[in-house]
Motif scaffolding. Sequence first.
Motif, PDB file in Angstrom:
ATOM      1  N   ALA A 167      -1.466   0.117   7.058  1.00 42.10           N
ATOM      2  CA  ALA A 167      -1.045   1.162   6.246  1.00 42.10           C
ATOM      3  C   ALA A 167      -1.505   0.409   4.656  1.00 42.10           C
TER       4      ALA A 167
ATOM      5  N   LEU B 158      -0.546   7.187   0.946  1.00 40.58           N
ATOM      6  CA  LEU B 158      -0.691   6.137   1.834  1.00 40.58           C
ATOM      7  C   LEU B 158      -1.758   6.402   2.841  1.00 40.58           C
TER       8      LEU B 158
ATOM      9  N   ASP C  36      -2.454   5.793   6.620  1.00 45.53           N
ATOM     10  CA  ASP C  36      -1.830   5.453   7.646  1.00 45.53           C
ATOM     11  C   ASP C  36      -0.220   5.032   7.599  1.00 45.53           C
ATOM     12  N   LEU C  37       0.420   4.971   8.441  1.00 41.65           N
ATOM     13  CA  LEU C  37       1.891   4.885   8.487  1.00 41.65           C
ATOM     14  C   LEU C  37       2.279   3.686   9.731  1.00 41.65           C
TER      15      LEU C  37
ATOM     16  N   ILE D 102       5.860   0.067   7.137  1.00 43.80           N
ATOM     17  CA  ILE D 102       5.736  -0.179   5.473  1.00 43.80           C
ATOM     18  C   ILE D 102       6.981  -0.586   5.023  1.00 43.80           C
TER      19      ILE D 102
END
Length: 347
Positions: free
Chosen positions: A19, A32, A34-35, A38
């Motif tokens: 992320a 962002l 990628d996730l 977080i």
Amino acid sequence: MSDKPFDFRLINGLQGDPAVFVLLKRMGEALLFDLGSIDNLGHRDMLRVRHVFVSHAHMDHFVGFDRLLRVNVPHRRQLSLFGPEDFIERVRCKLNSYTWNLIDPDQIRFLVHEVRGDGSVWAALLTNTDKFAAPAARTEITHDHLATLRDGSQVAAALLDHKGIPSVSYKLEAPAILKVRTEKLKSLNLKAGPWLGELQLRVRTGKAHGTLDIEGREYSIEDLSAEMITQQKGRSLVYLTDLSFSPGNLAALKKAFGHASDGISESSFADEDRSRAVDKAHLTSRQSALIARSLGIQHFHIFHVSGIYGQGPQQVAEEARNFFHSLPGPGPELDREIQIELGKVQS
Ligand SMILES: [Zn+2]
Ligand SMILES: [Zn+2]
């Protein structure tokens, strides 16, 4: 302040979930890549995020969706998300897994895009008003121009193979930097004024034609910009993760991105663990350095180092940096090194 139009932060360091928080400094807006988790991203920074670009839905790249949703529910703003084939359905399922009887109509608005293998981009505006039921529709958007951000930066995509599933790599391209040649004012017999701002805006937005009124006289914008404005190529950032080192992926990256100034690349395995990298469809330190060099990258950062290295991800990062510094830039010599590495991968 440096000329760099963006700053970025690996939210979970070298080894945690992928992320990356990217701040576009001119507008204070963020995106962002990628996730993954977080949880380490502060609330204020979270609220700056308007665009989210997801490579693929392996859990370590998508598990942070819930926090993104949670933080944004009270704020009623539209977010744009991008991901590979089936992404719209995945987001829809996530949204539908909660109960929403206490919120206002249209309080959640996620514009979700799918970057598909046939070159198309599909989208659906998912809102709580209709239980997130909007069907996906094909858009006019193309892979080389997925989104334009508020500071004029553009985002492009490359579709890569990650052990039989698509993984999307992204490139953020900041607009060219315009410089005003104030030393020219005298020879043109002009004084600085608000017209300089107007001139820059016209050049920046590709409307450098027609005339400009300066103190009651008409001047050709084309002539003025040729005399007064110089353009310097902006910085660009490639985000590269979860792909195998293969001729197809290398060609796709080159074709989609050409050159870039900055790169964030996975470097999951050490060079000596090449067979593991092949098995998991990830890159080694040497492979990530080869790709970065082939894209002409000057500022190279690695992340997504495998958990098998325990407390030692720094060693893999160091190895990648050493390879990067010892490899040549784009050209026949680098091509030879790439061919040698491809030979080792295929044997
Ligand atoms: Zn991954
Ligand atoms: Zn993956």
